[in-house]
Structures are given as structure tokens and as C-alpha cells.
Design an enzyme around this catalytic site. Structure first.
Site, PDB file in Angstrom:
ATOM      1  N   LEU A 232       0.759  -1.066  -0.073  1.00 45.32           N
ATOM      2  CA  LEU A 232       0.113   0.112  -0.096  1.00 45.32           C
ATOM      3  C   LEU A 232       0.966   1.230   0.042  1.00 45.32           C
ATOM      4  O   LEU A 232       1.585   1.354   0.874  1.00 45.32           O
ATOM      5  CB  LEU A 232      -0.895  -0.098   1.185  1.00 45.32           C
ATOM      6  CG  LEU A 232      -1.935   1.116   1.412  1.00 45.32           C
ATOM      7  CD1 LEU A 232      -2.779   1.329   0.285  1.00 45.32           C
ATOM      8  CD2 LEU A 232      -2.620   1.364   2.721  1.00 45.32           C
ATOM      9  N   ASP A 233       0.759   2.203  -1.066  1.00 49.71           N
ATOM     10  CA  ASP A 233       1.551   3.250  -1.212  1.00 49.71           C
ATOM     11  C   ASP A 233       2.982   3.159  -1.137  1.00 49.71           C
ATOM     12  O   ASP A 233       3.658   4.318  -0.762  1.00 49.71           O
ATOM     13  CB  ASP A 233       1.070   4.194  -0.153  1.00 49.71           C
ATOM     14  CG  ASP A 233      -0.527   4.795  -0.345  1.00 49.71           C
ATOM     15  OD1 ASP A 233      -0.843   4.630  -1.509  1.00 49.71           O
ATOM     16  OD2 ASP A 233      -1.032   5.394   0.594  1.00 49.71           O
ATOM     17  N   GLU A 234       3.611   1.799  -1.297  1.00 46.67           N
ATOM     18  CA  GLU A 234       4.911   1.620  -1.151  1.00 46.67           C
ATOM     19  C   GLU A 234       5.641   1.219  -2.639  1.00 46.67           C
ATOM     20  O   GLU A 234       6.618   0.406  -2.646  1.00 46.67           O
ATOM     21  CB  GLU A 234       5.205   1.041  -0.240  1.00 46.67           C
ATOM     22  CG  GLU A 234       5.026   1.583   1.383  1.00 46.67           C
ATOM     23  CD  GLU A 234       5.477   0.794   2.477  1.00 46.67           C
ATOM     24  OE1 GLU A 234       6.120  -0.169   2.118  1.00 46.67           O
ATOM     25  OE2 GLU A 234       4.764   1.138   3.597  1.00 46.67           O
TER      26      GLU A 234
END
Length: 290
Positions: A232-234
Site C-alpha cells: 500500500l502506497d509503497e
């Protein structure tokens, strides 16, 4: 509308294991084939031991063709285990935009699309809310409203994938699409979807991040654009932007400034992607910015 102020070039991109002669094998062929190099970037990563190169060129001899280029260059590339790609000057990638209720990124992208700053086609906009349909209608772009709930999430994501296939989409842009994608959906979009989110230090997650940041007296706001993956978001980062702020910025000011940074950061990420300036190198990216 397309941009006619800049000459259109063929784009050559390639990567291979690090070894002596990688630049020479490409540039020598370009010269012998009569291709004038206007821009060249290369990088040799000593950690992964891989070489990356991007060239913009214009043929100055008659009879240039993609088939001829590939046939002539193939035996030279084979000596280096080189994988390469050739992009036509008139290629306009087909991009689907996913959005929820925030309109700042969508507005910006549609403006840049309409004025030719982004050399793309936008055949479809998909949303889990009906709020921004008027923007799509004004631009003459089909808008698909696909509501989502925990119970309907698998069905909704499957419908999105069907639309991407229907419209022959090459790149998906999550322009503040406020949904956590399932692992299945992330696998479907792996390497061909770009997401944008705020970057606040310290990291403020959850509801009202800018209000949390204001309470801590942050001195900078930023944004990160990255490829979508199961973290997530990485995912692998393409571009980041930052702006300084101070005590005079209230939460609404931080939000406004943050949205400004998000717009520009997402635009640059998409531009670098469609101009073939981004190479995935494991979990990292090599970005030859213009």
C-alpha cells in the site's frame, strides 16, 4: 490537440547486464544506420549490475522502418543480452483515469490532455462516485460510475478490468482514487498503473492527515507518484514533489498547497512514463528526467 512546437522523435530504450561496450553498440548502430541522436541518457547500476539507456533520434536517411531497425540491430543486441523497445513518434498511449470525489488531479490532467501537454488519449474515466461526471461530459469522455462496498468490491474491480480491456488501455492513472486495491487488482495493474498520494513528515495516516500535520506544525508538504503494487502506497517511486510551509498555514492552506504539489507530481510521473523515461529495476526505478 497535439503539441506541434517540439519535433517528434523515435524513442529507443534498452537494458542489459553491465559489460564493456554497451553504449558503443547502440550509438555505433545509430550512426551507421543514419539515425541522428538528439538526446541520450544512460546509467549503469553497480548494485544490480544492469545497464540502462534511452535515446531520442530522427532518421536522416530514406527508407527507415521499425522492422528494418529491429532486424539489423537484433544480432548486435544479442551479444549483450540486450532487451530493447522502439516507440513511434506518433504513438499516443491510451490512458484510463480512476477518480473518486477530489477533482484537482483530474482537472489538471484533462487540461494538459486537451492542450497537448500530455501526448495521450483518454478514452474513459472510471469512478466509484457520480460527482465528477460533468467534467467527463464536458470533455466528451465516457464516464463509468461503479459504486463499491466491501461486499461488491470483487465484482466492481472485475468490472474495471473489463473496461480496461474494452478500451484497450495501456496505462491506468489513480488520480486520487480513494480505494485500497485488492491484491488481485494490484496484480492486474502491476507495472502499468500510477498512483499519487500526499507525503507528509512525520507520516500522518488515516483520516484528516493535513489536520494532523497542522497540529504538529509541519514545515513541508509533498506528494509521491509511484507504480501500483501489493504494498500500500509503497510501490516503486517515479516522482516526488515538495513545498515548504510555515506557521501561517492553516489546515485548509496545507490542503490547497498539498493539492498543488500532487497535480504537478502526478503530471511529471505520467509524462516520464509515456516518454519511456522510467525503467523498473527490481523494487526501484531508473528515471531519466527531461
Amino acid at each position: 490537440m497535439t503539441d506541434t512546437t517540439k519535433p517528434k522523435h523515435w524513442i529507443f530504450t534498452a537494458s542489459c547486464p553491465s559489460m564493456l561496450g554497451t553504449v558503443d553498440v547502440v550509438t555505433r548502430y545509430m550512426a551507421e544506420a543514419g539515425n541522428y541522436v538528439d538526446e541520450i541518457h544512460s546509467f549503469d547500476d553497480r548494485v544490480s549490475k544492469r545497464f540502462f539507456i534511452r535515446i531520442e533520434f530522427q532518421p536522416i536517411k530514406d527508407g527507415f522502418s521499425e522492422e528494418k531497425f529491429n532486424a539489423e540491430f537484433a544480432p548486435r543486441a544479442a551479444e549483450f543480452g540486450m532487451e530493447w523497445d522502439l516507440t513511434k513518434p506518433d504513438h499516443r498511449p491510451r490512458v484510463a483515469i480512476l477518480v473518486s470525489k477530489y477533482d484537482h488531479c483530474l482537472n489538471d490532467l484533462l487540461y494538459r490532455y486537451r492542450t497537448g501537454q500530455l501526448n495521450i488519449e483518454v478514452p474513459v474515466i472510471i469512478s466509484n462516485h457520480p460527482d465528477l461526471e460533468h467534467l467527463a461530459e464536458w470533455h466528451g469522455i465516457p464516464y463509468h460510475h461503479l459504486p463499491i462496498s466491501p461486499e461488491t468490491k470483487p465484482y466492481q474491480e472485475a468490472e474495471i478490468v473489463k473496461l480496461l480491456e474494452q478500451y484497450d488501455i495501456e496505462l491506468v492513472v489513480l488520480a486520487r482514487y480513494m480505494q485500497v486495491l485488492s491484491p488481485w487488482m494490484c496484480d492486474q495493474l502491476n507495472g502499468k498503473a500510477i498512483n499519487i498520494h500526499h507525503s507528509l513528515l512525520p507520516g500522518f495516516k488515516g483520516a484528516r492527515p493535513y489536520h494532523q500535520a497542522w497540529e504538529k506544525g509541519v514545515k513541508m508538504v509533498g506528494a509521491t507518484a509511484h507504480y501500483v503494487n501489493n504494498d500500500l502506497d509503497e510501490g516503486p517511486i517515479i516522482t516526488q514533489g515538495i513545498q515548504t510551509v510555515d506557521h501561517a498555514f492553516y489546515p485548509e492552506d496545507l490542503i490547497s498547497k498539498g493539492q498543488d504539489v500532487e497535480r504537478v507530481t502526478l503530471f511529471n510521473a505520467i509524462r516520464y512514463h509515456i516518454e519511456k523515461r522510467v525503467f523498473l529495476n527490481g523494487g526501484r526505478t531508473i528515471v531519466f528526467s527531461s
